[in-house]
Design a protein around this motif. Structure first.
Motif, PDB file in Angstrom:
ATOM      1  N   LYS A   1     -17.422  24.449 -63.534  1.00  0.00           N
ATOM      2  CA  LYS A   1     -18.099  24.329 -64.915  1.00  0.00           C
ATOM      3  C   LYS A   1     -19.048  25.521 -64.900  1.00  0.00           C
ATOM      4  CE  LYS A   1     -21.626  21.418 -67.369  1.00  0.00           C
ATOM      5  NZ  LYS A   1     -22.319  20.157 -67.214  1.00  0.00           N
ATOM      6  N   ARG A   2     -19.458  25.905 -63.769  1.00  0.00           N
ATOM      7  CA  ARG A   2     -20.213  27.402 -63.768  1.00  0.00           C
ATOM      8  C   ARG A   2     -19.469  28.533 -63.494  1.00  0.00           C
ATOM      9  NH1 ARG A   2     -22.651  22.832 -62.942  1.00  0.00           N
ATOM     10  NH2 ARG A   2     -24.649  22.378 -63.483  1.00  0.00           N
ATOM     11  N   SER A   3     -18.128  28.492 -63.566  1.00  0.00           N
ATOM     12  CA  SER A   3     -17.360  29.569 -63.541  1.00  0.00           C
ATOM     13  C   SER A   3     -17.178  30.319 -62.028  1.00  0.00           C
ATOM     14  CB  SER A   3     -17.531  30.701 -64.318  1.00  0.00           C
ATOM     15  OG  SER A   3     -17.494  30.130 -65.763  1.00  0.00           O
TER      16      SER A   3
ATOM     17  N   ILE B   1     -29.868   5.286 -66.970  1.00  0.00           N
ATOM     18  CA  ILE B   1     -31.022   5.659 -68.015  1.00  0.00           C
ATOM     19  C   ILE B   1     -31.427   7.031 -67.277  1.00  0.00           C
ATOM     20  CG2 ILE B   1     -33.544   5.262 -68.409  1.00  0.00           C
ATOM     21  CD1 ILE B   1     -32.699   2.196 -68.435  1.00  0.00           C
ATOM     22  N   TRP B   2     -31.787   7.337 -66.128  1.00  0.00           N
ATOM     23  CA  TRP B   2     -32.377   8.446 -65.408  1.00  0.00           C
ATOM     24  C   TRP B   2     -31.371   9.525 -65.997  1.00  0.00           C
ATOM     25  CZ3 TRP B   2     -31.159  12.215 -61.878  1.00  0.00           C
ATOM     26  CH2 TRP B   2     -32.271  13.307 -61.420  1.00  0.00           C
ATOM     27  N   GLU B   3     -30.213   9.662 -66.146  1.00  0.00           N
ATOM     28  CA  GLU B   3     -29.208  10.534 -66.260  1.00  0.00           C
ATOM     29  C   GLU B   3     -29.101  10.747 -67.734  1.00  0.00           C
ATOM     30  OE1 GLU B   3     -26.449  10.485 -62.276  1.00  0.00           O
ATOM     31  OE2 GLU B   3     -25.793   9.596 -63.781  1.00  0.00           O
ATOM     32  N   VAL B   4     -29.576  10.014 -68.568  1.00  0.00           N
ATOM     33  CA  VAL B   4     -29.435  10.329 -70.147  1.00  0.00           C
ATOM     34  C   VAL B   4     -29.933  11.864 -70.215  1.00  0.00           C
ATOM     35  CG1 VAL B   4     -30.353   9.919 -72.252  1.00  0.00           C
ATOM     36  CG2 VAL B   4     -29.230   7.932 -70.678  1.00  0.00           C
ATOM     37  N   ALA B   5     -31.122  12.185 -69.457  1.00  0.00           N
ATOM     38  CA  ALA B   5     -31.660  13.570 -69.540  1.00  0.00           C
ATOM     39  C   ALA B   5     -31.312  14.554 -68.928  1.00  0.00           C
ATOM     40  CB  ALA B   5     -33.405  13.437 -69.425  1.00  0.00           C
ATOM     41  N   GLY B   6     -29.928  14.523 -68.214  1.00  0.00           N
ATOM     42  CA  GLY B   6     -29.226  15.243 -67.491  1.00  0.00           C
ATOM     43  C   GLY B   6     -29.259  14.622 -65.887  1.00  0.00           C
ATOM     44  N   LEU B   7     -28.097  15.155 -65.440  1.00  0.00           N
ATOM     45  CA  LEU B   7     -27.657  14.816 -64.077  1.00  0.00           C
ATOM     46  C   LEU B   7     -28.189  15.476 -63.215  1.00  0.00           C
ATOM     47  CD1 LEU B   7     -23.637  15.111 -64.299  1.00  0.00           C
ATOM     48  CD2 LEU B   7     -25.088  13.124 -64.593  1.00  0.00           C
ATOM     49  N   GLY B   8     -28.522  14.931 -61.854  1.00  0.00           N
ATOM     50  CA  GLY B   8     -29.426  15.483 -61.079  1.00  0.00           C
ATOM     51  C   GLY B   8     -29.141  16.866 -60.557  1.00  0.00           C
ATOM     52  N   LEU B   9     -27.840  17.220 -60.574  1.00  0.00           N
ATOM     53  CA  LEU B   9     -27.379  18.749 -59.911  1.00  0.00           C
ATOM     54  C   LEU B   9     -27.394  19.592 -61.278  1.00  0.00           C
ATOM     55  CD1 LEU B   9     -24.988  17.498 -57.152  1.00  0.00           C
ATOM     56  CD2 LEU B   9     -27.566  17.845 -57.106  1.00  0.00           C
ATOM     57  N   ASP B  10     -27.666  19.090 -62.389  1.00  0.00           N
ATOM     58  CA  ASP B  10     -27.782  19.966 -63.559  1.00  0.00           C
ATOM     59  C   ASP B  10     -28.676  20.948 -63.506  1.00  0.00           C
ATOM     60  OD1 ASP B  10     -25.760  18.701 -64.783  1.00  0.00           O
ATOM     61  OD2 ASP B  10     -26.718  17.697 -66.346  1.00  0.00           O
ATOM     62  N   GLU B  11     -29.673  20.940 -62.815  1.00  0.00           N
ATOM     63  CA  GLU B  11     -30.738  21.726 -62.560  1.00  0.00           C
ATOM     64  C   GLU B  11     -30.146  23.075 -61.587  1.00  0.00           C
ATOM     65  OE1 GLU B  11     -33.798  21.945 -63.715  1.00  0.00           O
ATOM     66  OE2 GLU B  11     -33.450  19.899 -64.715  1.00  0.00           O
ATOM     67  N   GLU B  12     -30.480  24.205 -61.899  1.00  0.00           N
ATOM     68  CA  GLU B  12     -29.233  25.166 -61.168  1.00  0.00           C
ATOM     69  C   GLU B  12     -29.787  25.200 -59.963  1.00  0.00           C
ATOM     70  OE1 GLU B  12     -26.867  26.772 -62.245  1.00  0.00           O
ATOM     71  OE2 GLU B  12     -27.066  25.273 -63.972  1.00  0.00           O
ATOM     72  N   GLY B  13     -28.888  24.966 -59.102  1.00  0.00           N
ATOM     73  CA  GLY B  13     -28.903  25.179 -57.606  1.00  0.00           C
ATOM     74  C   GLY B  13     -27.915  26.163 -57.090  1.00  0.00           C
ATOM     75  N   HIS B  14     -28.123  26.914 -56.061  1.00  0.00           N
ATOM     76  CA  HIS B  14     -26.940  27.887 -55.663  1.00  0.00           C
ATOM     77  C   HIS B  14     -26.519  27.487 -54.474  1.00  0.00           C
ATOM     78  CE1 HIS B  14     -24.706  31.442 -55.207  1.00  0.00           C
ATOM     79  NE2 HIS B  14     -25.353  31.699 -54.144  1.00  0.00           N
ATOM     80  N   SER B  15     -25.151  27.428 -54.161  1.00  0.00           N
ATOM     81  CA  SER B  15     -24.638  27.379 -52.964  1.00  0.00           C
ATOM     82  C   SER B  15     -23.651  28.338 -52.421  1.00  0.00           C
ATOM     83  CB  SER B  15     -23.968  26.041 -52.535  1.00  0.00           C
ATOM     84  OG  SER B  15     -23.364  25.772 -51.497  1.00  0.00           O
ATOM     85  N   PRO B  16     -23.634  28.906 -51.378  1.00  0.00           N
ATOM     86  CA  PRO B  16     -23.026  29.969 -51.057  1.00  0.00           C
ATOM     87  C   PRO B  16     -21.357  29.269 -50.906  1.00  0.00           C
ATOM     88  CG  PRO B  16     -24.704  30.068 -49.612  1.00  0.00           C
ATOM     89  CD  PRO B  16     -24.767  28.832 -50.253  1.00  0.00           C
ATOM     90  N   GLY B  17     -21.321  28.200 -50.984  1.00  0.00           N
ATOM     91  CA  GLY B  17     -20.113  27.451 -50.859  1.00  0.00           C
ATOM     92  C   GLY B  17     -19.609  27.488 -49.104  1.00  0.00           C
ATOM     93  N   PRO B  18     -18.564  26.478 -49.058  1.00  0.00           N
ATOM     94  CA  PRO B  18     -18.488  26.433 -47.490  1.00  0.00           C
ATOM     95  C   PRO B  18     -17.545  27.655 -46.899  1.00  0.00           C
ATOM     96  CG  PRO B  18     -16.609  25.162 -48.981  1.00  0.00           C
ATOM     97  CD  PRO B  18     -17.524  25.697 -49.806  1.00  0.00           C
TER      98      PRO B  18
END
Length: 588
Positions: free
Chosen positions: A212-214, A571-588
Motif C-alpha cells: 500500500k505504501r509502495s 468502532i475504534w477503527e472507523v477513525a483509521g487502523l492502528g497501523l495507519d499512523e506512519e511507522g517505518h520498518s526496515p523490514g526483515p
C-alpha cells in the motif's frame, strides 16, 4: 512425599516404608489388612492400564482425509525463512470449502493441537515427549474438536506452526527449532507462545501494508503465510504474538472454545482462540470453532453447545449495519453510547515503556473523538494478578504441561505424550533452551509438596482468583470494555540467536524477559474474561535508529460478550487502523 512403587508391584518392604513416611504405627493385623487394601487398589490400576485404549468417537479423525492418506513435510529453511512453520500438510473437505463460512480460507494450527497422523512437538525436542531418546515425536490418533470444526466450516488447514518450548515463553526464541522472527523486523521477538501462528497470520498483513505504501513486499524474506490461525493462551500466548506482530488475537471467554486435544498448561488458565488480520476475520473464525464439545471441563453452564453458538460475525455485521443505517458510523459518531474504562493499574506497572503507555492513552483519546465516553477506572488487585496466577497453579503446573496430567473432572487427554526423564543432560539442554521450563519443574516440585504448602495455600489463591474476577466484573458494570496495554514494550531483540545456542543473559534475566511480559495479560486468563489484542500504533524498536514496531492495545469485556469487545474494536477503527499512523520498518 510418598516413595515410588516398583513397577513389578507393591511388596511388604515398600508398604512399610510408606506407612513410616506418615509416622503411623500399626498392629500386625492392621498392617496386613491395609497392605491388602492398597494392593487391591494397585491391581485395579494395572487392570485398567491393560485395557485397550479408548478414543471418544467425537474425536475420531475427520473423514475428509483418512489418517492413512495424511502426509506431511518439514519445510526447508528457504521455505520457512522466519521459522514459523512446524509441519506442512493439507487437511480440507472440498464440499465444505464450497459451502462453509470459512470458504477455503487457509489456517495454521499452533503445534499443541492434535491432528491425527501429524507429529506433535509442543515446541520441544522429541526426546522430551517420549520415553526414549531415539523415538520420534508422538503422533496423535485424534483430531481435536477445533480441527474438525475448521474443516467442517470450509477452512483449509495447511500446517502446524512453531510454538515456544513447552509454551513457557512470551517471546519467541526458545523453540527447539530456533527463534521465530518478527515479520516486521528480523532478529526481533514475534511474541509467544503461539509465535508461529502470529507470524504466519501477519505475513500477508505486512505485505499488504508495505504494498500500500509502495515498499518492497519482501516475499522471499517472509515466506508463505496464512489467512488466519489458531493459538493457545495461558498467560497471553495469543495476545502477545498479535501485539508484537501487528495483528489481532482474541482470548475468548474461558471454555467457549473447547480445549480438548490440545496440550495444556493448567485447566484454570487454558484458552484456545482465533488469530487473524482483521476484527471481522476474528469474529468469523470464532464462529467456526466456538461451543462446548461435551467433553472439555473448562466450559461453564453459560457456555453454549455447538448447535447453539451464535454467528459472531453476523452479529457484528448486524451491529455495524444498524449504526450505518442511522448515519452514526462516522469518525465522530461511531462511538456514541460506548463506555470505555482506562485501567489505571495497567498503566502503572513499573516495567511499562512510556512509548507504549502513550499509544494506549492515544487510543483512549481516539475513542473519545469517536464519541465514546472514556473514564479512568481502578482495580487495585490487578497489580497482584500475576502473583495470583502463580499461586493458583504453579504447584501442579509441571504435572500438567510436562506429564499431560488430565483435569480432575471428566476430560480427554492425549496418552501419546510421555513425561521427560529428568537427567543432568535434560537439565543442561533445557537450561540452555528455556530456563522457564526448569523453573516450572523446580517450582512445582517445591510448591506441590503438601508438607510445606498444604492445600489451603492453593485454596486461598483460588479464592483470590474469584476476588480478581469480581473486581473486573464490578468495573464492567459501569463500562462496556476495559482498555489497557498488552505488552510492556514493543518487540525486543532475540535473547537466543539460534537453536541450541545459549543466551548471553543469565537464567534470571531470561526468565524475567520471557515471562515478565504478561503482567497485563495473565490476570484475564485466570478470571476468564474475553480479551482482544489489536494493533494500536507504533514505537521505536530497541537497538534501532529509525525502525518502528507495532504496539498492541487490549480490550477486555464481560464474560461471553465477545461481540461487544469486537464491536468496540470495530468502532475504534472507523477513525483509521492502528497501523495507519506512519511507522517505518526496515523490514526483515
Amino acid at each position: 512425599m510418598a516413595p515410588s512403587t516398583p513397577l513389578d508391584g507393591l511388596d511388604k518392604a515398600v508398604f512399610q516404608e510408606l506407612v513410616a513416611s506418615f509416622g503411623f504405627q500399626m498392629t500386625p493385623q492392621d498392617e496386613a489388612d491395609y497392605f491388602a487394601l492398597v494392593k487391591a487398589m494397585e491391581d485395579e490400576v494395572h487392570e485398567v492400564e491393560a485395557m485397550p485404549a479408548y478414543v471418544d468417537p467425537r474425536l475420531v479423525p475427520h473423514v475428509a482425509l483418512p489418517v492413512s492418506a495424511r502426509t506431511y513435510t518439514v519445510p526447508d529453511k528457504k521455505d520457512n525463512p522466519l521459522n514459523a512453520w512446524s509441519h506442512r500438510f493439507t487437511l480440507k473437505d472440498d464440499a465444505a470449502v464450497a459451502t462453509g463460512i470459512l470458504a477455503g480460507r487457509t489456517v495454521a494450527l499452533k503445534d499443541t493441537i492434535s491432528v491425527a497422523g501429524i507429529p506433535l512437538t509442543l515446541g520441544t525436542h522429541p526426546y522430551q515427549l517420549t520415553a526414549s531418546a531415539d523415538v520420534p515425536y508422538p503422533v496423535p490418533t485424534i483430531d481435536a474438536p477445533v480441527v474438525t470444526r475448521l474443516v467442517e466450516s470450509g477452512g483449509v488447514i495447511v500446517g502446524t506452526s512453531t510454538c515456544e518450548n513447552f509454551c513457557m515463553s512470551g517471546l519467541s526464541d526458545t523453540s527447539a527449532t530456533g527463534p521465530v522472527d518478527n515479520p516486521w523486523l528480523k532478529g526481533y521477538a514475534a511474541g509467544g507462545s503461539s509465535s508461529g501462528s502470529g507470524v504466519l497470520t501477519a505475513i500477508p498483513a505486512v505485505q499488504k501494508w508495505r504494498q500500500k505504501r509502495s515498499l518492497p513486499t519482501n516475499k522471499e524474506q517472509l515466506g508463505e503465510g496464512v489467512d488466519m490461525a489458531i493459538g493457545g493462551d495461558q498467560g497471553g500466548s495469543i495476545r502477545l504474538p498479535a501485539a508484537y506482530s501487528g495483528i489481532y488475537g482474541l482470548k475468548p471467554t474461558h471454555g467457549l472454545v473447547p480445549y480438548t486435544g490440545i496440550g495444556a498448561l493448567h485447566p484454570i488458565c487454558d484458552h484456545a482462540g482465533p488469530i487473524a488480520s482483521s476484527v471481522s476475520d476474528v469474529a468469523l473464525l470464532l464462529s467456526a470453532i466456538a461451543g462446548h464439545d461435551g467433553i472439555d471441563p473448562r466450559s461453564s453452564p453459560e457456555t453454549p453447545l455447538r448447535k447453539n453458538v451464535p454467528a459472531y460475525h453476523k452479529l457484528l455485521e448486524a451491529a455495524i449495519a444498524e449504526k450505518e443505517a442511522g448515519g452514526a458510523w462516522t469518525p465522530t459518531t461511531a462511538g456514541k453510547g460506548l463506555r470505555v474504562g482506562l485501567l489505571k493499574e495497567a498503566l502503572a506497572l513499573p516495567q511499562l515503556d512510556p512509548s507504549v503507555a502513550a499509544v494506549v492513552r492515544a487510543a483512549a483519546a481516539k475513542f473519545e473523538s469517536l464519541g465514546a465516553t472514556v473514564v479512568d477506572v481502578s482495580a487495585p488487585l490487578h497489580s497482584r494478578g500475576s502473583a495470583i496466577w502463580t499461586a493458583a497453579m504453579r504447584g501442579a503446573m509441571a504435572d500438567v504441561f510436562l506429564a499431560s496430567k488430565a483435569p480432575d473432572l471428566h476430560a480427554f487427554t492425549t496418552t501419546e505424550v510421555s513425561p521427560p526423564i529428568m537427567t543432568q543432560a535434560w537439565y543442561e539442554t533445557m537450561t540452555k533452551a528455556s530456563p522457564m521450563v526448569v523453573t516450572a519443574v523446580l517450582g512445582s516440585a517445591y510448591m506441590g509438596d503438601t508438607a510445606r504448602f498444604p492445600h489451603r495455600y492453593r485454596n486461598k489463591a483460588v479464592s483470590h482468583v474469584a476476588q480478581l474476577r469480581a473486581a473486573y466484573d464490578a468495573l464492567l458494570e459501569d463500562v462496556d470494555v476495559l482498555l489497557l496495554p498488552v505488552t510492556p514494550s514493543v518487540s525486543p531483540p532475540h535473547m537466543i540467536k539460534a537453536a541450541g545456542e545459549a543466551s548471553a543473559a543469565s537464567t534470571l534475566e531470561m526468565y524475567q524477559a520471557h515471562l515478565g511480559v504478561s503482567d497485563n495479560t495473565a490476570p484475564f486468563n485466570i478470571t476468564g474474561h474475553p480479551a482482544l489484542a489489536m494493533p494500536g500504533g507504533w514505537a521505536l524498536a530497541a537497538d534501532s535508529e529509525d525502525g518502528k514496531l507495532p504496539v498492541g492495545i487490549q480490550l477486555v469485556g464481560k464474560h461471553h460478550d465477545e461481540v461487544g469487545v469486537l464491536m468496540a474494536a470495530s468502532i475504534w477503527e472507523v477513525a483509521g487502523l492502528g497501523l495507519d499512523e506512519e511507522g517505518h520498518s526496515p523490514g526483515p
